[in-house]
Every structure is written in C-alpha cells, then in structure tokens.
Design an enzyme around this catalytic site. Sequence first.
Site, PDB file in Angstrom:
ATOM      1  N   HIS A   1      38.089  37.079  45.338  1.00  0.00           N
ATOM      2  CA  HIS A   1      38.104  37.631  43.981  1.00  0.00           C
ATOM      3  C   HIS A   1      38.341  39.142  43.993  1.00  0.00           C
ATOM      4  O   HIS A   1      39.189  39.664  43.241  1.00  0.00           O
ATOM      5  CB  HIS A   1      36.775  37.290  43.299  1.00  0.00           C
ATOM      6  CG  HIS A   1      36.744  37.490  41.820  1.00  0.00           C
ATOM      7  ND1 HIS A   1      36.328  38.664  41.242  1.00  0.00           N
ATOM      8  CD2 HIS A   1      37.061  36.651  40.792  1.00  0.00           C
ATOM      9  CE1 HIS A   1      36.373  38.542  39.924  1.00  0.00           C
ATOM     10  NE2 HIS A   1      36.818  37.332  39.627  1.00  0.00           N
TER      11      HIS A   1
ATOM     12  N   SER B   1      38.678  38.402  34.405  1.00  0.00           N
ATOM     13  CA  SER B   1      38.563  39.221  35.625  1.00  0.00           C
ATOM     14  C   SER B   1      39.917  39.766  36.043  1.00  0.00           C
ATOM     15  O   SER B   1      40.009  40.840  36.647  1.00  0.00           O
ATOM     16  CB  SER B   1      37.994  38.399  36.785  1.00  0.00           C
ATOM     17  OG  SER B   1      36.621  38.188  36.638  1.00  0.00           O
TER      18      SER B   1
ATOM     19  N   ASP C   1      33.014  44.363  43.395  1.00  0.00           N
ATOM     20  CA  ASP C   1      33.372  42.937  43.351  1.00  0.00           C
ATOM     21  C   ASP C   1      32.894  42.247  44.638  1.00  0.00           C
ATOM     22  O   ASP C   1      31.819  42.567  45.140  1.00  0.00           O
ATOM     23  CB  ASP C   1      34.889  42.818  43.183  1.00  0.00           C
ATOM     24  CG  ASP C   1      35.292  41.578  42.396  1.00  0.00           C
ATOM     25  OD1 ASP C   1      35.207  40.481  42.970  1.00  0.00           O
ATOM     26  OD2 ASP C   1      35.705  41.719  41.234  1.00  0.00           O
TER      27      ASP C   1
END
Length: 357
Positions: A190, A336, A139
């Site tokens: 994220h 996600s 990620d």
Amino acid sequence: MATTAIYTEPASAADGYVDVTEVIVVLSPTSATSIAQINVEYGTTTVGRAGPTYLLRVPAGADPEAIAAAILTEPGVMSAEANGQLDPPETTPALGSRIWAWASSTPAETESQYAPTLLDLAAVHARSAGAGVTVAVIDTGIMLGPVHPALAGALTTVRRDFVDDDFVPKDSRNRLDEDGDGLVDEAAGHGTHVAGIVHRVAPAAAIMPIRVLSSAGNATVWNVARAIDFAVRNGADVITLSLGKSGSATAVKRAVQSAARRGAVVVAASGNDGRKRDQYPAAQACAISVASSGPNDVVSDFSSTGKAVDLTAPGEEIHSTFPFTASKYASWSGTSMAAPWVAGAAALRAATAPAAT
C-alpha cells in the site's frame, strides 16, 4: 489494462486488532494530577511519552474505554482515549469490500493511464516538478533493499518505522494473519503504491518514508500521532495519510493541528464507505480531505463524501509502483489512491510558492 486479480477482499472478513490494551492521556501544563497518581489510581503502567502525552498500559482484562473515561474526569487531564486503530480504507472490509482488489500491472500501463492526462501533468511539470519540497508518506513503508527502481533517488535518508521501532520502514509481507481476520498481508504494498503516485505528480520532490501500518493494515492512534510529529520535526512540507477511522482520534487530531500550525500541508483519504460519513483525520478542518473520482471526473460510488471533503482526485484503477509483482507495478482503487495525487499537487505548489500557507 491488466485485470488479473492477485488478492480480493472478502466482504465478510472482520479486520482489526484483537485487543486494545492501552490508553493515551494528555495532561495540561498546570495539571493538578500527575501520571504517577493516575497509574496508582487505575493500575496503569506508563509505556511511552511524547511531551505532555502519555501511553499507559491498562491492567490485564480491564476495559481501556472505561479506564479512559474515568481518567478523563481527573483534574488537569485534557484528553484520555483508548489507543485504537486506524486502517487504510482499502483493507477494511466494511469500507473496502465494494472496490477492486489490487491487480498486476506494467510500467507502460502506469505511464498511459488516464489520471496524468486528466490532471494535465505534462503542462504542470513545465512550471514545477516539486524540487526542494519533502512529502512524508505515512503508510506501510516503501519498497527498500533494493529501493523500487522508479523511486531510486527520490527517498530521504530520514526514515522511521514505528511498527518495528527502527529506521528501516520497509514495505514487506510477514505471511501471518496477525490480526486474526483470516487474511494475510492484505495491506502489503500500500505505501509503495501511494509513494509512486506522489512521485508521478511531483518527480523532483523528496519522499520521506514513515511506516505506521503493519502488512495487515493496522496502525495505532499513538503511532500515527508520533509519525505526524516526526515528519514535521524532520522537515516535511506535505504529509499524506491514506488511513483513518470513523471516530475521532484525539491524539491524531492534535498532531494534525500542530502540523498545520507549523506550516505543513496534511492530506488524507476521505474513506471508502460510499456514504456521507466522516473519517478522521480527513474530516478535520485543518486537513485536506480527498474523495475519489474516475476517468469521467465523476465521484466514485465507493468514495466517502460529505461536507468535510475538500477535493476529489483520480482513485479508480490507479497504476503505480508495487513490491510484490514481477513487473513491480500494480493497479489499486480507493481514496487512498486519490489522496497522493493531491499531496503531489501540494508539493508542486509549495515549490513555486514556498511562503503560501
């Protein structure tokens, strides 16, 4: 729950690399054509290699798609593609503008949110917490220096940053609009958020931080494929990928297939376009494709669906670890956020049934 928006994705933004300047070529073991011959023929330059797979830079001003199509006709070339882009669906306006932006949160909200109760984690943890299992989070990296307090002790010493080409995959902001879309650091945090969800499900599992996404949410096919291979070679039992693209990426497909053959479970987000449209690598048969659902166990309106989806998991207003708020927590929505619940569940299962495929 906190609802103060810190960042909102405008629907009109155009995210993506400004220019693709490379192609990825895979040669068969008995190829009658060498990379040296291809470079001479097409004016390309080798800038990277991983076994039979080569990364070639195209001449200035050349069309990578056209060059890849031409190279594919050469004897012994198994695949050739432009080194395109994969993104987290939450940072791609065409796919993510319909969902909530991330918002400030607290540790208490993280503990009391609906998802752990819906998944009955308290009962599950009486049987397994994921001990002995390694989950690779591929990620934007994870909060390091210092490590997020909730993740302290959970991270492996094996780490890799394919964006900066070093071994410090730090989830960070560079405060630049590096992809020219008018937005700054739209993907920052994220990876830390995803890692926190994995840790919530499998608190005894080790998390391997691997960075392929910039703070703008850009990853190349080449780097994602290398990251998957790196994770497996370094002992990852589960790999979670909250990123993808609408078209198939051959190099990533090969990497996922190889990971599955070597025993790793690959989990990927289905996408956020609200339609029955495949996103890769989630749509691959050997990956677990995860769509999003909400507190009522109904598929989220923003979630991609279709025949390729294997499971749904909580993806609406999920509270988890985050680097850039005072509390170090935030809520975010999207597939996600759904994928790491499944990756964590896979880690729990792997701990109790290590021989399972």
